[in-house]
Design a protein around this motif. Structure first.
Motif, PDB file in Angstrom:
ATOM      1  N   ASP A 113       0.841  -1.190   0.000  1.00  0.00           N
ATOM      2  CA  ASP A 113       0.000   0.000   0.000  1.00  0.00           C
ATOM      3  C   ASP A 113       0.883   1.250   0.000  1.00  0.00           C
ATOM      4  O   ASP A 113       1.722   1.418   0.879  1.00  0.00           O
ATOM      5  CB  ASP A 113      -0.899   0.002   1.236  1.00  0.00           C
ATOM      6  N   PRO A 114       0.743   2.151  -0.984  1.00  0.00           N
ATOM      7  CA  PRO A 114       1.636   3.325  -1.067  1.00  0.00           C
ATOM      8  C   PRO A 114       1.495   4.260   0.122  1.00  0.00           C
ATOM      9  O   PRO A 114       2.492   4.844   0.564  1.00  0.00           O
ATOM     10  CB  PRO A 114       1.215   3.999  -2.370  1.00  0.00           C
ATOM     11  N   ASP A 115       0.300   4.401   0.657  1.00  0.00           N
ATOM     12  CA  ASP A 115       0.134   5.271   1.830  1.00  0.00           C
ATOM     13  C   ASP A 115       0.823   4.672   3.056  1.00  0.00           C
ATOM     14  O   ASP A 115       1.424   5.397   3.858  1.00  0.00           O
ATOM     15  CB  ASP A 115      -1.355   5.495   2.123  1.00  0.00           C
ATOM     16  N   GLU A 116       0.735   3.354   3.175  1.00  0.00           N
ATOM     17  CA  GLU A 116       1.413   2.684   4.287  1.00  0.00           C
ATOM     18  C   GLU A 116       2.927   2.823   4.145  1.00  0.00           C
ATOM     19  O   GLU A 116       3.656   2.990   5.136  1.00  0.00           O
ATOM     20  CB  GLU A 116       1.023   1.208   4.327  1.00  0.00           C
ATOM     21  N   LEU A 117       3.436   2.774   2.914  1.00  0.00           N
ATOM     22  CA  LEU A 117       4.863   2.926   2.677  1.00  0.00           C
ATOM     23  C   LEU A 117       5.335   4.317   3.099  1.00  0.00           C
ATOM     24  O   LEU A 117       6.391   4.463   3.742  1.00  0.00           O
ATOM     25  CB  LEU A 117       5.175   2.683   1.202  1.00  0.00           C
ATOM     26  N   ILE A 118       4.571   5.355   2.749  1.00  0.00           N
ATOM     27  CA  ILE A 118       4.922   6.721   3.156  1.00  0.00           C
ATOM     28  C   ILE A 118       4.933   6.837   4.674  1.00  0.00           C
ATOM     29  O   ILE A 118       5.871   7.389   5.271  1.00  0.00           O
ATOM     30  CB  ILE A 118       3.935   7.731   2.533  1.00  0.00           C
ATOM     31  N   ARG A 119       3.878   6.307   5.302  1.00  0.00           N
ATOM     32  CA  ARG A 119       3.791   6.383   6.762  1.00  0.00           C
ATOM     33  C   ARG A 119       4.961   5.665   7.422  1.00  0.00           C
ATOM     34  O   ARG A 119       5.581   6.171   8.366  1.00  0.00           O
ATOM     35  CB  ARG A 119       2.469   5.756   7.227  1.00  0.00           C
ATOM     36  N   TRP A 120       5.281   4.469   6.888  1.00  0.00           N
ATOM     37  CA  TRP A 120       6.364   3.663   7.477  1.00  0.00           C
ATOM     38  C   TRP A 120       7.699   4.401   7.353  1.00  0.00           C
ATOM     39  O   TRP A 120       8.499   4.419   8.292  1.00  0.00           O
ATOM     40  CB  TRP A 120       6.423   2.307   6.774  1.00  0.00           C
ATOM     41  N   CYS A 121       7.975   4.980   6.200  1.00  0.00           N
ATOM     42  CA  CYS A 121       9.240   5.707   6.012  1.00  0.00           C
ATOM     43  C   CYS A 121       9.324   6.916   6.938  1.00  0.00           C
ATOM     44  O   CYS A 121      10.394   7.194   7.509  1.00  0.00           O
ATOM     45  CB  CYS A 121       9.379   6.139   4.552  1.00  0.00           C
ATOM     46  N   ARG A 122       8.240   7.639   7.082  1.00  0.00           N
ATOM     47  CA  ARG A 122       8.247   8.783   8.009  1.00  0.00           C
ATOM     48  C   ARG A 122       8.573   8.320   9.429  1.00  0.00           C
ATOM     49  O   ARG A 122       9.381   8.938  10.133  1.00  0.00           O
ATOM     50  CB  ARG A 122       6.885   9.479   7.998  1.00  0.00           C
ATOM     51  N   GLU A 123       7.936   7.241   9.844  1.00  0.00           N
ATOM     52  CA  GLU A 123       8.085   6.785  11.229  1.00  0.00           C
ATOM     53  C   GLU A 123       9.444   6.170  11.494  1.00  0.00           C
ATOM     54  O   GLU A 123      10.068   6.437  12.523  1.00  0.00           O
ATOM     55  CB  GLU A 123       6.988   5.772  11.557  1.00  0.00           C
ATOM     56  N   HIS A 124       9.939   5.359  10.566  1.00  0.00           N
ATOM     57  CA  HIS A 124      11.138   4.564  10.847  1.00  0.00           C
ATOM     58  C   HIS A 124      12.410   5.128  10.215  1.00  0.00           C
ATOM     59  O   HIS A 124      13.518   4.776  10.647  1.00  0.00           O
ATOM     60  CB  HIS A 124      10.918   3.122  10.389  1.00  0.00           C
ATOM     61  N   LEU A 125      12.260   5.995   9.210  1.00  0.00           N
ATOM     62  CA  LEU A 125      13.432   6.585   8.563  1.00  0.00           C
ATOM     63  C   LEU A 125      13.479   8.100   8.732  1.00  0.00           C
ATOM     64  O   LEU A 125      14.464   8.735   8.355  1.00  0.00           O
ATOM     65  CB  LEU A 125      13.460   6.226   7.077  1.00  0.00           C
ATOM     66  N   GLY A 126      12.419   8.671   9.263  1.00  0.00           N
ATOM     67  CA  GLY A 126      12.403  10.108   9.539  1.00  0.00           C
ATOM     68  C   GLY A 126      12.212  10.978   8.333  1.00  0.00           C
ATOM     69  O   GLY A 126      12.387  12.201   8.406  1.00  0.00           O
ATOM     70  N   SER A 127      11.853  10.387   7.191  1.00  0.00           N
ATOM     71  CA  SER A 127      11.697  11.165   5.959  1.00  0.00           C
ATOM     72  C   SER A 127      10.816  10.379   5.004  1.00  0.00           C
ATOM     73  O   SER A 127      10.975   9.158   4.876  1.00  0.00           O
ATOM     74  CB  SER A 127      13.061  11.434   5.328  1.00  0.00           C
ATOM     75  N   PRO A 128       9.894  11.036   4.285  1.00  0.00           N
ATOM     76  CA  PRO A 128       9.038  10.316   3.349  1.00  0.00           C
ATOM     77  C   PRO A 128       9.739  10.088   2.007  1.00  0.00           C
ATOM     78  O   PRO A 128      10.668  10.815   1.641  1.00  0.00           O
ATOM     79  CB  PRO A 128       7.847  11.270   3.179  1.00  0.00           C
ATOM     80  N   PRO A 129       9.277   9.124   1.233  1.00  0.00           N
ATOM     81  CA  PRO A 129       9.841   8.918  -0.107  1.00  0.00           C
ATOM     82  C   PRO A 129       9.332   9.973  -1.084  1.00  0.00           C
ATOM     83  O   PRO A 129       8.177  10.401  -1.000  1.00  0.00           O
ATOM     84  CB  PRO A 129       9.339   7.532  -0.493  1.00  0.00           C
ATOM     85  N   VAL A 130      10.208  10.386  -2.002  1.00  0.00           N
ATOM     86  CA  VAL A 130       9.802  11.325  -3.051  1.00  0.00           C
ATOM     87  C   VAL A 130       9.953  10.716  -4.438  1.00  0.00           C
ATOM     88  O   VAL A 130       9.445  11.270  -5.413  1.00  0.00           O
ATOM     89  CB  VAL A 130      10.608  12.641  -2.971  1.00  0.00           C
ATOM     90  N   GLU A 131      10.646   9.585  -4.535  1.00  0.00           N
ATOM     91  CA  GLU A 131      10.832   8.929  -5.839  1.00  0.00           C
ATOM     92  C   GLU A 131      11.028   7.440  -5.628  1.00  0.00           C
ATOM     93  O   GLU A 131      11.774   7.019  -4.740  1.00  0.00           O
ATOM     94  CB  GLU A 131      12.053   9.503  -6.566  1.00  0.00           C
ATOM     95  N   GLU A 132      10.355   6.637  -6.457  1.00  0.00           N
ATOM     96  CA  GLU A 132      10.603   5.199  -6.474  1.00  0.00           C
ATOM     97  C   GLU A 132      11.608   4.900  -7.586  1.00  0.00           C
ATOM     98  O   GLU A 132      11.325   5.113  -8.757  1.00  0.00           O
ATOM     99  CB  GLU A 132       9.306   4.419  -6.698  1.00  0.00           C
ATOM    100  N   MET A 133      12.776   4.397  -7.225  1.00  0.00           N
ATOM    101  CA  MET A 133      13.838   4.146  -8.194  1.00  0.00           C
ATOM    102  C   MET A 133      13.673   2.795  -8.884  1.00  0.00           C
ATOM    103  O   MET A 133      14.018   2.641 -10.056  1.00  0.00           O
ATOM    104  CB  MET A 133      15.196   4.230  -7.500  1.00  0.00           C
ATOM    105  N   PHE A 134      13.201   1.796  -8.154  1.00  0.00           N
ATOM    106  CA  PHE A 134      12.970   0.479  -8.751  1.00  0.00           C
ATOM    107  C   PHE A 134      12.084  -0.323  -7.811  1.00  0.00           C
ATOM    108  O   PHE A 134      11.892   0.026  -6.640  1.00  0.00           O
ATOM    109  CB  PHE A 134      14.290  -0.270  -8.996  1.00  0.00           C
ATOM    110  N   ARG A 135      11.540  -1.395  -8.346  1.00  0.00           N
ATOM    111  CA  ARG A 135      10.747  -2.327  -7.557  1.00  0.00           C
ATOM    112  C   ARG A 135      10.973  -3.724  -8.116  1.00  0.00           C
ATOM    113  O   ARG A 135      10.908  -3.936  -9.330  1.00  0.00           O
ATOM    114  CB  ARG A 135       9.268  -1.970  -7.601  1.00  0.00           C
ATOM    115  N   SER A 136      11.258  -4.672  -7.243  1.00  0.00           N
ATOM    116  CA  SER A 136      11.490  -6.044  -7.664  1.00  0.00           C
ATOM    117  C   SER A 136      11.081  -6.967  -6.517  1.00  0.00           C
ATOM    118  O   SER A 136      10.461  -6.537  -5.550  1.00  0.00           O
ATOM    119  CB  SER A 136      12.966  -6.248  -8.040  1.00  0.00           C
TER     120      SER A 136
END
Length: 308
Positions: A9-32
């Motif tokens: 879920d993209p919203d869950e990914l944003i939330r998780w990055c904010r909480e655990h990495l302290g910064s949200p994603p702004v670009e997806e470089m790859f997915r595999s």
């Protein structure tokens, strides 16, 4: 077969990055990914990270701890940025993105450098009693599973391989390899059970990075070496080791650790490599795919080397 595709879920990914990495994603470089979703992200603070989302199992936290300890010991693996943290109903981890590198070292030294890198990993890894239990073992390494029958259940299929008819030569190879592995054993160590070329990157003949740290297990050293010797590649990332390649790896591993494999260790290494290749071959047969992991003639030769 019903493959378990992993949606994120993209919203869950944003939330998780904010909480655990302290910064949200702004670009997806790859997915595999296959059993998990592996997502390369650039964060708002300009860091490049890899977030890996997969079903939660008890072994995940221990896998991250092994990776962290190896990174701190100077082994070429990505630096973990988080532990195993909840992601909806799954679990996720994050690590530094390590780009670049070639899939293979030079052809004439492949066995030597693959074996040397594997010996260094085992030497630097923590002892099995220093981390939580690395269980359950991935199916392709679970030769001694407790499910009954010959073959363990796969992580990405609901099919019982023991109920799949045909390819009796694969079942016979797996059974005889398993019986040989049950006789004796070397010391238990921590190592990587999926030593495929796709999980390593090289700068000439220098190892740049090893990926897929969900594949660390605690197992007898000779069995781990046998898996690696049967799975690495010398010509391209999709072609597994030949019998001759496996022999060269086993010799090079002994040189790298400073002590040749004993006759018993060598035979068990051959049996381990045959078992994991036979497991993959059985899975391919069950899926109606071409059997590329093992041939009947090669199974016969590997059984001979294993004295099985």
């Amino acid at each position: 077969m019903s493959l378990r595709a992993h949606a994120v879920d993209p919203d869950e990914l944003i939330r998780w990055c904010r909480e655990h990495l302290g910064s949200p994603p702004v670009e997806e470089m790859f997915r595999s990914g296959h059993l998990s979703a592996v997502i390369g992200l650039r964060l708002a603070d300009d860091r490049e990270v890899v977030v890996k989302v997969r079903p939660d199992t008890p072994r995940m936290a221990a896998c991250v701890e092994v990776q962290r300890r190896l990174f701190e010991a100077g082994y070429p693996c990505p630096r973990p940025l988080t532990g195993a943290a909840p992601f909806g109903g799954d679990v996720a981890t994050a690590e530094v993105h390590v780009p670049g590198g070639a899939a293979l070292p030079s052809a004439d030294r492949a066995a030597s450098v693959f074996a040397k890198a594997f010996a260094r990993l085992i030497r630097l890894a923590p002892g099995p009693d220093e981390v939580a239990a690395l269980v359950p073992v991935p199916s392709w390494a679970a030769w001694d599973h407790a499910e009954g029958g010959l073959w363990p259940r796969s992580e990405d299929s609901d099919v019982d391989l023991d109920e799949v008819p045909g390819a009796e030569w694969i079942d016979e190879a797996g059974r005889r390899a398993r019986d040989r592995l049950r006789a004796g054993g070397s010391d238990v160590v921590i190592g990587h059970c999926d030593w495929l070329a796709g999980n390593l990157r090289w700068s000439d003949d220098t190892l740049l990075v090893v990926h897929d740290w969900d594949s660390v297990i605690a197992e007898c050293e000779d069995i781990l070496v046998g898996f690696a010797a049967a799975l690495y590649s010398t010509v391209d990332a999709d072609t597994l080791a030949t019998v001759e390649d496996t022999q060269r790896f086993l010799v090079a591993y002994g040189d790298a650790r400073g002590r040749d494999l004993s006759a018993d260790e060598g035979q068990r290494a051959w049996a381990a490599g045959l078992w994991t290749r036979a497991y993959d071959a059985k899975f391919q047969h069950a899926a109606g795919q071409p059997i590329t992991s093992l041939s009947e003639d090669e199974a016969r030769e590997r059984l001979r080397c294993a004295a099985a």
